[in-house]
Write an enzyme that holds these catalytic residues in place. Structure first.
Site, PDB file in Angstrom:
ATOM      1  N   ASN A  11       0.817  -1.218   0.000  1.00 29.69           N
ATOM      2  CA  ASN A  11       0.000   0.000   0.000  1.00 29.69           C
ATOM      3  C   ASN A  11       0.854   1.273   0.000  1.00 29.69           C
ATOM      4  OD1 ASN A  11      -2.485   1.613   2.074  1.00 29.69           O
ATOM      5  ND2 ASN A  11      -2.566   1.329  -0.118  1.00 29.69           N
ATOM      6  N   CYS A  13       2.822   1.860  -3.264  1.00 30.63           N
ATOM      7  CA  CYS A  13       3.149   2.115  -4.675  1.00 30.63           C
ATOM      8  C   CYS A  13       1.910   2.055  -5.570  1.00 30.63           C
ATOM      9  CB  CYS A  13       4.183   1.113  -5.195  1.00 30.63           C
ATOM     10  SG  CYS A  13       5.775   1.163  -4.382  1.00 30.63           S
ATOM     11  N   ARG A  14       1.517   0.832  -5.923  1.00 34.03           N
ATOM     12  CA  ARG A  14       0.455   0.657  -6.920  1.00 34.03           C
ATOM     13  C   ARG A  14      -0.924   1.065  -6.427  1.00 34.03           C
ATOM     14  NH1 ARG A  14       1.863  -5.471  -8.284  1.00 34.03           N
ATOM     15  NH2 ARG A  14       2.553  -5.347  -6.120  1.00 34.03           N
ATOM     16  N   SER A  15      -1.328   0.596  -5.258  1.00 38.55           N
ATOM     17  CA  SER A  15      -2.696   0.900  -4.816  1.00 38.55           C
ATOM     18  C   SER A  15      -2.915   2.375  -4.493  1.00 38.55           C
ATOM     19  CB  SER A  15      -3.133  -0.013  -3.666  1.00 38.55           C
ATOM     20  OG  SER A  15      -2.290   0.082  -2.557  1.00 38.55           O
ATOM     21  N   ASP A 127       4.872  -4.743 -10.046  1.00 38.14           N
ATOM     22  CA  ASP A 127       5.320  -4.036  -8.850  1.00 38.14           C
ATOM     23  C   ASP A 127       6.572  -3.220  -9.191  1.00 38.14           C
ATOM     24  OD1 ASP A 127       6.074  -3.150  -6.347  1.00 38.14           O
ATOM     25  OD2 ASP A 127       6.056  -5.127  -5.419  1.00 38.14           O
TER      26      ASP A 127
END
Length: 163
Positions: A11, A13-15, A127
């Site tokens: 929680n 980077c991507r989200s 990721d």
């Protein structure tokens, strides 16, 4: 209120990137009073931390706002969510296993399933954490490509819910 939660590993980077981008789409569509957007991680390693500085840099360069604090996804949250968006197949598997009911498991979807250009073999948002800034820029491109399709799906769900 229709509630959407984006989930990746930590929680940071991507989200949070998906959360910021999708929130901007929701606001631009005039649905911010009807849709709540947040994010979480499958693990709690970064709880309380802000987004990765590379995530922040890429989002700010693209004009997105963010004010993120990492948190771990909890099974009890399923009851209050309408849609749980996994950023890769591992998250999808973990979230469905965590779901208390079959109905809760059915709320979990892959983000790239909303991207018409994504193929069945290409459903993950990679990721970027251990790579360079290029990986974060690619992540943003993939999130942006899926956001219009996700917004359409949420819009339809809201219409069905209020009909």
């Amino acid at each position: 209120m229709y509630r959407v939660c984006f989930v990746c590993t930590g929680n940071i980077c991507r989200s949070p990137m998906a959360e910021s981008v999708f929130r901007a789409h929701v606001t631009a569509a005039g649905l911010d009073g009807l849709v709540e957007v947040d994010s979480a991680g499958t693990g709690g390693w970064h709880e309380g931390d802000g987004a990765d500085p590379r995530t922040v840099a890429v989002l700010e360069a693209a004009g997105y706002e963010q004010g993120h604090r990492a948190r771990q996804f909890r099974a009890s949250w399923f009851a209050g969510l309408d849609l749980v968006i996994a950023l890769d197949a591992g998250h999808l598997r973990d979230l469905r296993a965590l779901a208390p009911t079959a109905g809760d498991a059915a709320k979990v979807r892959l983000l790239r399933s909303y991207d018409p250009a994504a193929t069945a073999a290409d459903t993950d948002v990679p990721d970027p954490y251990y790579g360079s800034l290029d990986g974060f820029e690619e992540c943003l491109e993939l999130v942006e490509a899926a956001s219009p399709g996700l917004l359409d799906a949420v819009r339809e769900a809201i219409k069905e819910h209020t009909a």
